[in-house]
Design a protein around this motif. Structure first.
Motif, PDB file in Angstrom:
ATOM      1  N   SER A 249      43.791  31.628  40.815  1.00  0.00           N
ATOM      2  CA  SER A 249      42.589  31.899  40.021  1.00  0.00           C
ATOM      3  C   SER A 249      41.764  32.994  40.671  1.00  0.00           C
ATOM      4  CB  SER A 249      41.754  30.626  39.870  1.00  0.00           C
ATOM      5  OG  SER A 249      41.340  30.155  41.146  1.00  0.00           O
TER       6      SER A 249
ATOM      7  N   SER B 289      41.816  41.408  37.940  1.00  0.00           N
ATOM      8  CA  SER B 289      41.130  41.766  36.699  1.00  0.00           C
ATOM      9  C   SER B 289      39.981  42.720  36.982  1.00  0.00           C
ATOM     10  CB  SER B 289      40.616  40.504  36.003  1.00  0.00           C
ATOM     11  OG  SER B 289      41.681  39.635  35.669  1.00  0.00           O
TER      12      SER B 289
ATOM     13  N   THR C 229      38.635  32.608  33.904  1.00  0.00           N
ATOM     14  CA  THR C 229      39.491  32.602  35.088  1.00  0.00           C
ATOM     15  C   THR C 229      39.502  31.247  35.793  1.00  0.00           C
ATOM     16  OG1 THR C 229      37.658  33.493  36.417  1.00  0.00           O
ATOM     17  CG2 THR C 229      39.213  35.074  35.479  1.00  0.00           C
TER      18      THR C 229
ATOM     19  N   ALA D  69      41.008  38.618  30.982  1.00  0.00           N
ATOM     20  CA  ALA D  69      39.955  38.719  31.992  1.00  0.00           C
ATOM     21  C   ALA D  69      39.629  40.169  32.323  1.00  0.00           C
ATOM     22  CB  ALA D  69      40.373  37.972  33.260  1.00  0.00           C
TER      23      ALA D  69
ATOM     24  N   VAL E  98      41.051  36.853  39.206  1.00  0.00           N
ATOM     25  CA  VAL E  98      39.725  37.476  39.172  1.00  0.00           C
ATOM     26  C   VAL E  98      39.752  38.825  39.880  1.00  0.00           C
ATOM     27  CG1 VAL E  98      37.346  37.288  39.985  1.00  0.00           C
ATOM     28  CG2 VAL E  98      38.479  35.295  39.007  1.00  0.00           C
TER      29      VAL E  98
END
Length: 614
Positions: free
Chosen positions: A290, A297, A236, A177, A294
């Motif tokens: 999750s 990342s 993701t 990601a 994100v």
């Protein structure tokens, strides 16, 4: 990432305190299922109301402690993240301001804006979430597993076996990601660049009726951004279903084997409920994973982009010298960077008027000598300038003529060291400019570039931008020399008239003269006018040149007008980066065919020769 997080050291006390409060909150929450199991096994099962009331009171009190610790943790985390972002943005902006032209040209303006705003904000959010939530999630997971083992080892092991699978999966997702979100940020830079171009050139777009074309162009780049974002988010978002599948399978296993353990007398109902409670807490924590993936990342991509800027070599500019002077004078850290170096952005003046003589330096007289100077842009083998040599004595006017792209602007940009020559030497008062303090050199230069740039503010503020210590009378004298004083006096509020963005409420000629006044108010030893009289009529230009005669500065005038070169002490003719002619107007009329053709084309000798200089 280490470089970026180094800016958090200043707020380490608040950050550590936030983590401590979060740990207190977490400890209380992890103890609650254990308290509930005691209420069930020792109170409800045995029908002992006193036990229920005692542990119930402890449970409520602990919830109050957790609430207070959570509030303090949020406050401290907010303080640390906001301060971190302020310092990082401040240092990043100062770093950009310290760039030489060579470094600055490596980054698009839209990309730098995105890094200063979006990327810094992304890191700010990540710091806050790390102190408040992201650190909490793995601790909740690990704490829940450990407490489940404390309550009942066999049932707790069912949660243990799920951890390696989850950790390995999340590590793979985060690496993948991060690369995808880096592409997203690059696409965002491109979209911002298109928006900036369109807003800047809106008049031209409408005049050429290119609205539909530009909307299609924007839609194309916006579509690429959407596709990149969807690709990153698609990856993701798959993490949560997988995590829920694994954890729910573990809970089913706990229910199944818990029933068996209860039937065999190896576990109590309270213990089974506690382990299930810890399992559900794991689900609650993992449900945010999750979102955490994100965020981390994006933060990793943003930190890499900011690191690219921070790792660039800074120019030994006047900023460091000015900062030192301000510190000695008792100025604040913020004040050190208030007057930013114009090197990075090609502003209309260079440096800040100071008192170099006070530092033990003799005043710069303005003698300029170039000896066999050549120049190539970085990462290019093409010579923009080739073996240029000439000398200008203090107070002389040097006119520079040549076709578009012949290297005129590049030549004058070498004098204040906006670029470094690749060969030869440039002497200022007999001293190599590369060996001089850039701050001292640039404080004695007034520079007016081709592109007129004004700032939002009053007329007075725009002129005094060239010398913040200038009095109103000095500002007026500079405006008179630039032939703009009468125009300013006719404005609604005179010198206190507010200018619109980029001087939108002034004509092209008025803006040019205002930027010239800004350079003149510096009382420079060297004045550089890079085609800065193109929008002036012949009468106004003549008055300006006459006023410049009365000033003692050495003037470099890039022009295409013979009327501007007639009175020059030296005229330089450039062609494709080479010096093909030099001398006075009279000498070039006698020796240079090109100069004669230019003169004829501007005095009624015919238009075809205009191509020679445009």
């Amino acid at each position: 990432m280490v470089l970026i997080l180094s800016y958090l050291k200043k707020y380490r006390v608040a950050a550590i305190a936030a983590l401590v409060m979060m740990l207190i909150e977490l400890a209380v929450e992890l103890s609650q299922p254990l308290l509930i199991s005691k209420i069930i096994d020792e109170g409800i099962s045995k029908q002992d109301a006193s036990v229920v009331w005692f542990w119930g009171t402890v449970l409520v009190a602990s919830a109050g402690v957790a609430f207070g610790a959570g509030v303090l943790s949020s406050f401290l985390a907010s303080h640390a993240s906001q301060g971190f972002a302020f310092d990082l943005r401040d240092k990043l902006y100062a770093k950009v301001q310290s760039f030489s032209y060579e470094v600055f040209n490596r980054f698009a303006a839209s990309s730098l804006i995105t890094r200063l705003t979006g990327d810094v904000s992304q890191l700010q959010d990540t710091v806050f979430m790390s102190l408040r939530f992201m650190t909490r999630v793995p601790l909740v997971v690990m704490g829940s597993v450990i407490m489940a083992l404390v309550v009942h080892v066999k049932l707790g092991l069912l949660l243990v076996v799920t951890l390696p699978l989850l950790i390995g999966f999340l590590y793979w997702v985060m690496r993948k990601a991060s690369a995808l979100f880096r592409i997203v940020q690059i696409r965002l830079d491109t979209v911002n660049g298109v928006i900036q171009e369109n807003l800047t050139g809106i008049r031209l777009i409408r005049v050429f009726v290119r609205m539909v074309h530009e909307m299609g162009r924007f839609a194309s780049f916006s579509t690429e951004l959407m596709k990149s974002s969807m690709s990153a988010l698609r990856l993701t978002e798959t993490t949560m279903p997988f995590i829920m599948l694994i954890v729910n399978a573990a809970i089913l296993a706990v229910l199944w084997f818990g029933r068996i353990e209860i039937a065999a007398g190896e576990a109590t109902l309270g213990q089974t409920v506690a382990v299930i409670n810890y399992s559900t807490r794991m689900i609650g924590a993992l449900s945010a994973l999750s979102w955490i993936v994100v965020t981390f990342s994006r933060a990793r991509a943003s930190s890499q982009r900011i690191g690219e800027v921070m790792e660039q070599g800074a120019e030994a500019s006047e900023m460091s010298v000015e900062a030192g002077e301000r510190k000695q004078a008792g100025g604040s850290v913020a004040g050190e960077w208030k007057q930013a170096s114009a090197t990075a952005v090609g502003m209309v003046y260079i440096g800040q008027q100071g008192t170099p003589e006070a530092a033990g330096h003799a005043p710069i007289q303005g003698a300029v000598e170039l000896n066999h100077v050549s120049f190539s842009y970085p990462e290019s083998d093409i010579r923009v300038l080739e073996d240029i040599s000439f000398a200008a004595r203090p107070g002389e006017r040097i006119a520079i003529m040549g076709a578009t792209g012949s290297g005129k602007s590049t030549l004058v940009a070498l004098i204040p060291q906006l670029y470094k020559q690749t060969a030869g030497s440039i002497l200022i008062d007999g001293v190599e400019s590369s060996g001089m303090e850039i701050s001292r050199l640039r404080r004695n230069i007034g520079y007016v570039p081709q592109e007129v740039l004004l700032f939002s503010g009053t007329v007075r503020e725009n002129i005094s931008w060239g010398n913040e210590h200038a009095s109103l009378e000095e500002i007026r004298q500079a405006a008179k020399a630039a032939q703009i004083h009468k125009t300013i006096e006719g404005l609604p509020d005179g010198y206190e008239t507010m200018l619109g963005q980029r001087g939108v409420n002034l004509s092209g000629g008025q803006k040019q003269r205002l930027t010239i006044a800004r350079a003149l108010v510096r009382r420079p030893a060297i004045l550089i006018l890079d085609d800065s009289t193109s929008a002036l009529d012949a009468v106004t230009e003549g008055q300006l040149l006459q006023a410049l005669k009365q000033m003692s500065c050495t003037t470099f005038l890039i022009t295409q007008k013979i009327s501007s070169t007639v009175s020059a002490d030296l005229i330089l003719l450039l062609d494709e980066g080479r010096l093909i002619g030099r001398g006075t107007h009279r000498e070039l009329m006698a020796e240079s065919d090109l100069y004669r053709k230019i003169q004829e084309s501007q005095t009624g000798g015919g238009l075809p020769h205009v191509q020679s200089i445009t």
